[in-house]
Design an enzyme around this catalytic site. Structure first.
Site, mmCIF file in Angstrom:
data_model
loop_
_atom_site.group_PDB
_atom_site.id
_atom_site.type_symbol
_atom_site.label_atom_id
_atom_site.label_comp_id
_atom_site.label_asym_id
_atom_site.label_seq_id
_atom_site.Cartn_x
_atom_site.Cartn_y
_atom_site.Cartn_z
ATOM 1 N N CYS A 311 -6.105 -24.887 -1.009
ATOM 2 C CA CYS A 311 -6.057 -25.479 -2.351
ATOM 3 C C CYS A 311 -5.823 -24.372 -3.368
ATOM 4 O O CYS A 311 -6.703 -24.047 -4.180
ATOM 5 C CB CYS A 311 -7.343 -26.238 -2.634
ATOM 6 N N TYR A 341 0.481 -6.090 9.155
ATOM 7 C CA TYR A 341 -0.174 -6.601 7.944
ATOM 8 C C TYR A 341 -0.197 -8.138 7.921
ATOM 9 O O TYR A 341 -0.180 -8.748 6.862
ATOM 10 C CB TYR A 341 0.498 -6.038 6.684
HETATM 11 C C1 LIG Z 1 -1.281 7.232 4.239
HETATM 12 C C2 LIG Z 1 -0.534 6.158 4.928
HETATM 13 N N1 LIG Z 1 0.152 6.460 6.034
HETATM 14 C C3 LIG Z 1 0.858 5.503 6.688
HETATM 15 C C4 LIG Z 1 0.892 4.204 6.250
HETATM 16 C C5 LIG Z 1 1.702 3.208 6.999
HETATM 17 O O1 LIG Z 1 2.693 2.641 6.211
HETATM 18 P P1 LIG Z 1 3.765 1.677 6.860
HETATM 19 O O2 LIG Z 1 3.011 0.597 7.557
HETATM 20 O O3 LIG Z 1 4.537 1.170 5.719
HETATM 21 O O4 LIG Z 1 4.576 2.508 7.815
HETATM 22 C C6 LIG Z 1 0.196 3.860 5.093
HETATM 23 C C7 LIG Z 1 0.233 2.483 4.588
HETATM 24 O O5 LIG Z 1 -0.338 2.090 3.624
HETATM 25 C C8 LIG Z 1 -0.549 4.862 4.416
HETATM 26 O O6 LIG Z 1 -1.240 4.578 3.309
#
Ligand SMILES: Cc1ncc(COP(=O)(O)O)c(C=O)c1O
Length: 382
Positions: A311, A341
């Site tokens: 909702c 993610y």
């Molecule tokens: C310090 C750091 N390294 C690596 C990553 C991985 O990023 P991605 O999933 O875009 O490769 C992140 C993602 O937030 C991060 O903050």
């Protein structure tokens, strides 16, 4: 549109057997992504940013391939302990680390990524350290995913670096190298080239270093070989070995979110209603992310918005998505590129148990996480 990492039949069977919403992954695609990274970056050391998907089954697979872990919370460190990662395979990162994170990271012998001058006094004795640099550059991605801009909260400005280096020296810590990570889901290799070049200039302040860690952030379809070439050049200016920290790239394409159509309605817009929404896949709402979809029913092409069951007006998984017309309740839809993610950011908002996660290992389905129950959700409540 990208190909799904699983066949239609596999996705139908998984949905039938495990129910929906369901995260389903392909082991072959996980392996293929790691191979692409290894091919592009050669002997660079790979650290998996486990925030992308911290499932223990995935961590064990990464570990058996020699990949280390970048952890940004006590819980992520606990996962690393659970899979018996040792300190040489652990990076502890984050802009506001807790006392417990310093203590556990120190006990494990992890390398810390220092994000500000004030942190140096908080480090365990004789820590091994990378210093995160904020290169002050805007990159082409969603503002919430940009981490190397002047206004972002991460890292040490180049002019602050000498003080941090001096504090590390007088504190008895070992500076292993510099670190940067300018954002996520970046596809333009030029953005990386500019950031790496800016950090390479800092060799005049640091002298030779053991490590240059250029983070992750590679969008799907980014030119990995181009990014790797620039990263290697930057590492060479410090005489350093190269480290990388991919998250998304290693797991996104391996995963799909399987969801069933619950119905259809029209207001000012045309909506296909699904049994998955913001609680299972937050990225469309959080970042305006557009996940490719694959419908597992037939019909003439039409367009519709994809709406979840919450909702909340913002509970939409897609806008003007091209779908076959005539979906009926129970038809199956796959949201692609959902391995990173996706499950990791799923929530129990509305007391919606989080989905199961299953892996097609080439011959059979392996359960990586059973479907949560309502009892799991209130287990810690009194
Ligand atoms: C310090 C750091 N390294 C690596 C990553 C991985 O990023 P991605 O999933 O875009 O490769 C992140 C993602 O937030 C991060 O903050």
């Amino acid at each position: 549109m990208p190909d799904a990492p699983l066949t239609d039949l596999q996705m139908k069977q998984a949905a039938e057997r495990f129910g929906t919403p369901l995260y389903a992954y392909s082991a072959a695609e996980l392996d293929a992504a790691l191979s692409r990274v290894q091919a592009a970056f050669g002997d660079a050391r790979i650290w998996y940013a486990m925030k992308a998907n911290p499932n223990l089954t995935l961590l064990r697979r990464m570990q058996s391939a020699g990949v280390g872990f970048e952890c940004v919370s006590l819980g992520e460190l606990a996962r690393a302990v659970k899979v018996e990662a040792d300190g040489d395979h652990l990076l502890v990162n984050g802009p506001a680390k807790s006392d417990e994170e310093y203590r556990l990271g120190g006990d494990l012998g992890a390398t810390f990524i220092v994000d500000r001058l004030g942190e140096v006094a908080l480090l365990p004795p004789a820590s091994r350290v990378l210093v995160r640099v904020n290169p002050g550059l805007s990159v082409s991605t969603h503002d919430h995913l940009a981490t190397g801009a002047a206004h972002s909260k991460f890292g040490v400005r180049p002019d602050q670096l000498p003080d941090v280096l001096a504090a590390l020296r007088s504190g008895g810590h070992t500076l292993r190298g510099l670190h940067l990570h300018v954002g996520s889901a970046i596809r333009d290799a030029g953005d990386f080239a500019a950031a790496f070049a800016r950090v390479a200039e800092l060799h005049t302040l640091t002298g030779p270093l053991e490590v240059l860690d250029v983070g992750g952030g590679w969008g799907l379809g980014a030119d990995l070989h181009g990014i790797a070439a620039r990263a290697k050049e930057a590492a060479a200016s410090f005489g350093a070995v190269l480290w990388v920290e991919p998250g998304r790239y290693l797991v996104a394409q391996a995963g799909v979110l399987l969801t069933r159509v619950m119905g259809h309605k029209q207001t000012g817009r045309d909506f296909t209603l699904l049994d998955a929404g913001m609680t299972e896949l937050l990225r469309p709402m959080l970042y305006g992310a557009a996940h490719p979809v694959q419908a597992l029913w037939e019909g003439e092409a039409t367009t519709s918005d994809l709406a979840g069951p919450a909702c909340e007006s913002g509970d939409l998984l897609g806008h003007d998505v091209t779908l076959p017309a005539g979906a009926v309740r129970g038809d199956l839809l796959a949201l692609l590129e959902a391995g990173a993610y996706g499950a990791a950011m799923s929530s129990t908002y509305l007391t919606r148990p989080r989905p199961a996660e299953v892996l097609w290992d080439g011959t059979q389905w392996v359960t990586m996480r059973r479907r949560e129950t309502a009892e799991d959700i209130w287990a810690a409540e009194v």
